[in-house]
Design an enzyme around this catalytic site. Structure first.
Site, PDB file in Angstrom:
ATOM      1  N   LYS A 159      47.533  35.828  34.227  1.00 55.11           N
ATOM      2  CA  LYS A 159      47.242  36.601  33.016  1.00 55.11           C
ATOM      3  C   LYS A 159      48.327  37.192  32.142  1.00 55.11           C
ATOM      4  O   LYS A 159      48.980  38.131  32.186  1.00 55.11           O
ATOM      5  CB  LYS A 159      46.541  38.031  33.921  1.00 55.11           C
ATOM      6  CG  LYS A 159      45.766  39.021  32.834  1.00 55.11           C
ATOM      7  CD  LYS A 159      45.022  39.808  33.777  1.00 55.11           C
ATOM      8  CE  LYS A 159      44.549  41.063  32.887  1.00 55.11           C
ATOM      9  NZ  LYS A 159      43.871  40.892  31.905  1.00 55.11           N
TER      10      LYS A 159
HETATM   11  N1  PMP Z   1      38.948  37.319  31.305  1.00 58.17           N
HETATM   12  C1  PMP Z   1      39.967  37.617  30.578  1.00 58.17           C
HETATM   13  C2  PMP Z   1      40.434  36.783  29.489  1.00 58.17           C
HETATM   14  C3  PMP Z   1      40.393  39.024  30.759  1.00 58.17           C
HETATM   15  O1  PMP Z   1      41.329  39.668  29.958  1.00 58.17           O
HETATM   16  C4  PMP Z   1      39.564  39.740  31.784  1.00 58.17           C
HETATM   17  C5  PMP Z   1      39.913  41.336  32.036  1.00 58.17           C
HETATM   18  N2  PMP Z   1      41.228  41.227  33.019  1.00 58.17           N
HETATM   19  C6  PMP Z   1      38.633  39.229  32.680  1.00 58.17           C
HETATM   20  C7  PMP Z   1      38.404  38.011  32.179  1.00 58.17           C
HETATM   21  C8  PMP Z   1      37.921  39.969  33.981  1.00 58.17           C
HETATM   22  O2  PMP Z   1      39.162  40.146  34.661  1.00 58.17           O
HETATM   23  P1  PMP Z   1      38.794  41.413  35.685  1.00 58.17           P
HETATM   24  O3  PMP Z   1      37.630  41.575  36.243  1.00 58.17           O
HETATM   25  O4  PMP Z   1      39.729  41.185  36.913  1.00 58.17           O
HETATM   26  O5  PMP Z   1      39.379  42.543  35.044  1.00 58.17           O
END
Ligand code: PMP
Length: 291
Positions: A159
């Site tokens: 991320k």
């Molecule tokens: N894809 C992206 C690009 C994101 O930024 C997020 C948010 N974190 C998600 C998917 C969903 O991830 P999560 O459920 O862990 O928040």
């Protein structure tokens, strides 16, 4: 013409955990020669707290550690220390409902591409944040021209802040055209994700979501898969293209901020908010302690 700059997140009040200490909000600063500002070496998390309970704290902080390792900026604090720091930060700010933003970044010790001597710095901030898309029944999506890159081209399992440059452009493009968010396909043409959320569709009672082999494996996504399995809702992970998506009975997206948000239109095609989406939304609200 200069851009109008309004008061931003830097002017909020409270406490930010920074490299092991609580800093007053206005003092939580970095130098302009911080490596991450120049070369994109930052990783982050987004976590929600509901009624004083932090949802999936360990999972999020484990992902932060993994994201940092992937970009070669290992975090020195342990998982336990980071989780405790998050608990301390929400307590210090007396936050019961809202959002937590941990961030790790390469420090200012080196300039130039090489960063082996850079420290990894860490901060944790939090603030109240309600519904990401407002109080709507659902949102519309515009298919973006931006594609998710191959894992051989980008650090897709991390991320990492640098990856979000294209997501931000995709979001801008969608908002400018009057849509709520952007649907992104991948480098092969498969359906991938939204600018900051994962996607699911329902067809004939079966739920399907793409394999996260070039985009973030969301923690909400994993929670929804578990909830489907625990509640006898058939769920499958596989590649599919946009034609198949457009043939769905229901579509919804998932994310820490997005929570479970129904999709009511993609490009020019409307979709209903269906029964399975509503069931999964209820299950998620229960799981997070909202109801
Ligand atoms: N894809 C992206 C690009 C994101 O930024 C997020 C948010 N974190 C998600 C998917 C969903 O991830 P999560 O459920 O862990 O928040």
């Amino acid at each position: 013409m200069s851009k109008k700059i309004s008061a931003g997140f830097d002017t909020l009040h409270g406490w930010i955990w920074m490299n092991g200490q609580m800093a007053a909000w206005e003092n939580a600063n970095v130098h302009v020669l911080t490596h991450a500002l120049h070369y994109g070496g930052s990783v982050f998390e987004g976590i929600r707290i509901y009624n004083g309970k932090i949802f999936k704290l360990r999972e999020h902080m484990a992902r932060l550690i993994k994201s940092a390792e992937i970009i070669g900026a290992p975090i020195t604090q342990s998982l336990d220390e980071l989780c405790q720091a998050v608990e301390d930060t929400v307590a210090k700010n007396d936050l019961k409902d809202g959002y937590i933003r941990p961030l790790a970044w390469r420090g200012p010790e080196e300039m130039g591409i090489g960063a082996m001597n850079c420290s990894t710095q860490v901060m944790i901030a939090c603030w109240p944040w309600g519904k990401y898309f407002g109080e709507n029944e659902g949102i519309s999506l515009m298919t973006s021209k931006w594609k998710k890159a191959s894992p051989e081209t980008a650090v897709t399992a991390s991320k990492c802040g640098a990856l979000y440059v294209t997501n931000t452009l995709a979001k801008h493009e969608a908002i400018k055209k009057g849509y709520g968010d952007a649907l992104m396909l991948d480098y092969r043409g498969y359906v991938a994700e939204i600018s900051a959320a994962n996607i699911f569709f329902v067809k004939d009672g079966n739920v399907t979501t793409p394999i996260p082999d070039c985009f973030l494996n969301g923690i909400t996504r994993l929670t929804v898969i578990d909830l489907c399995n625990e509640n006898g809702i058939p769920i499958e992970e596989r590649h599919f293209n946009k034609d198949e998506l457009m043939n769905a009975d229901e579509i919804f997206i998932t994310g820490t901020l997005a929570e479970i948000t129904p999709i009511i239109k993609i490009d020019d095609t409307p979709f209903p908010v269906g029964a399975i989406t509503k069931t999964i939304n209820r299950l998620y609200q229960k799981e997070t302690g909202q109801i």
